[in-house]
Design an enzyme around this catalytic site. Structure first.
Site, PDB file in Angstrom:
ATOM      1  N   CYS A  17     101.970  -6.204  28.723  1.00  0.00           N
ATOM      2  CA  CYS A  17     101.813  -6.982  29.954  1.00  0.00           C
ATOM      3  C   CYS A  17     100.358  -6.842  30.408  1.00  0.00           C
ATOM      4  CB  CYS A  17     102.806  -6.531  31.025  1.00  0.00           C
ATOM      5  SG  CYS A  17     102.628  -4.808  31.547  1.00  0.00           S
ATOM      6  N   ASN A  20     100.328  -2.615  32.215  1.00  0.00           N
ATOM      7  CA  ASN A  20     101.097  -1.564  31.540  1.00  0.00           C
ATOM      8  C   ASN A  20     101.657  -0.523  32.521  1.00  0.00           C
ATOM      9  OD1 ASN A  20     100.597   0.971  28.950  1.00  0.00           O
ATOM     10  ND2 ASN A  20     102.320  -0.383  29.196  1.00  0.00           N
ATOM     11  N   CYS A  22     104.157  -1.937  35.102  1.00  0.00           N
ATOM     12  CA  CYS A  22     105.407  -2.511  35.642  1.00  0.00           C
ATOM     13  C   CYS A  22     106.324  -3.028  34.529  1.00  0.00           C
ATOM     14  CB  CYS A  22     105.107  -3.650  36.624  1.00  0.00           C
ATOM     15  SG  CYS A  22     104.178  -3.144  38.079  1.00  0.00           S
ATOM     16  N   SER A  24     105.803  -3.939  30.948  1.00  0.00           N
ATOM     17  CA  SER A  24     105.895  -3.477  29.554  1.00  0.00           C
ATOM     18  C   SER A  24     106.413  -2.045  29.405  1.00  0.00           C
ATOM     19  CB  SER A  24     104.594  -3.714  28.785  1.00  0.00           C
ATOM     20  OG  SER A  24     103.521  -3.014  29.334  1.00  0.00           O
TER      21      SER A  24
HETATM   22  P1  4NP Z   1     102.271  -5.329  34.924  1.00  0.00           P
HETATM   23  O1  4NP Z   1     102.009  -5.568  36.491  1.00  0.00           O
HETATM   24  O2  4NP Z   1     101.303  -6.252  34.207  1.00  0.00           O
HETATM   25  O3  4NP Z   1     103.689  -5.745  34.759  1.00  0.00           O
HETATM   26  O4  4NP Z   1     102.016  -3.859  34.671  1.00  0.00           O
HETATM   27  C1  4NP Z   1     100.746  -5.469  37.105  1.00  0.00           C
HETATM   28  C2  4NP Z   1     100.243  -4.226  37.432  1.00  0.00           C
HETATM   29  C3  4NP Z   1      99.020  -4.135  38.082  1.00  0.00           C
HETATM   30  C4  4NP Z   1      98.312  -5.301  38.389  1.00  0.00           C
HETATM   31  C5  4NP Z   1      98.829  -6.538  38.043  1.00  0.00           C
HETATM   32  C6  4NP Z   1     100.038  -6.615  37.394  1.00  0.00           C
HETATM   33  N1  4NP Z   1      97.085  -5.195  39.070  1.00  0.00           N
HETATM   34  O5  4NP Z   1      96.559  -6.255  39.513  1.00  0.00           O
HETATM   35  O6  4NP Z   1      96.533  -4.079  39.225  1.00  0.00           O
END
Ligand code: 4NP
Length: 166
Positions: A17, A20, A22, A24
């Site tokens: 994702c 990494n 949330c 994945s």
């Molecule tokens: P993930 O979610 O891609 O499912 O891990 C996110 C985690 C952090 C961020 C965006 C999406 N961020 O903008 O820091």
């Protein structure tokens, strides 16, 4: 009857994702749990997860992601890492959560790599689930629950497509 002999080959899978923290790590945890539940651990060499970004390297999964997994009895244990082109050689499949992750992975994939890059939703069989695993980071907990339900369905269908009807 399984499709192949695990003493001759084993499958390696990476879930990817953006951060990494949330989606994945949840996909990794849910898929590992599914593989163990149905007794197919022998068929897999490596099940891991990565982010396309390096924003959260070394961090544990977001507490909302691990809480959702724990609520469903799925253990989570991961430290965030960023994928790079050299990681492709370790995996048969590199599986993206959304279209943007998939495009980033296709750009990164070495020209001579035979690793398959897919959306996890490519294995969807029940149209009640959306194919794209949406980024839940800025939303409420219901996003994590929806992610969990999608990932459970895709995990079971992916496992069946690899090992045969279970
Ligand atoms: P993930 O979610 O891609 O499912 O891990 C996110 C985690 C952090 C961020 C965006 C999406 N961020 O903008 O820091």
């Amino acid at each position: 009857m399984a499709k192949f002999d695990p003493s001759e080959k084993k499958i390696s899978v990476a879930f990817v994702c953006l951060g990494n923290i949330c989606r994945s790590p949840m996909a990794e945890a849910v898929f590992k749990h599914t593989v163990e539940k149905y007794g197919y651990s022998d068929y897999f060499k490596l099940i891991d997860s990565y982010g396309t970004s390096g924003w959260h390297i070394g961090e544990s999964p977001d507490h909302r992601s691990s809480k959702t997994c724990r609520k469903h009895g799925v253990p989570v244990n991961h430290a965030a890492q960023q994928i790079s082109s050299k990681d492709f050689s370790k995996f048969d499949y590199v599986i993206a959560m959304d279209q943007s992750n998939k495009e980033d992975l296709l750009h990164m994939k070495p020209r001579d790599s035979s690793t398959k890059v897919n959306l996890f939703g490519d294995w969807r069989r029940d149209s009640k689930f959306q194919k794209i695993v949406d980024d839940p980071y800025y939303g409420g907990t219901s996003g994590f629950e929806t992610n969990f339900e999608q990932l459970s369905h895709f995990s079971l269908e992916f496992l069946k497509s690899e090992v045969g009807e279970i």
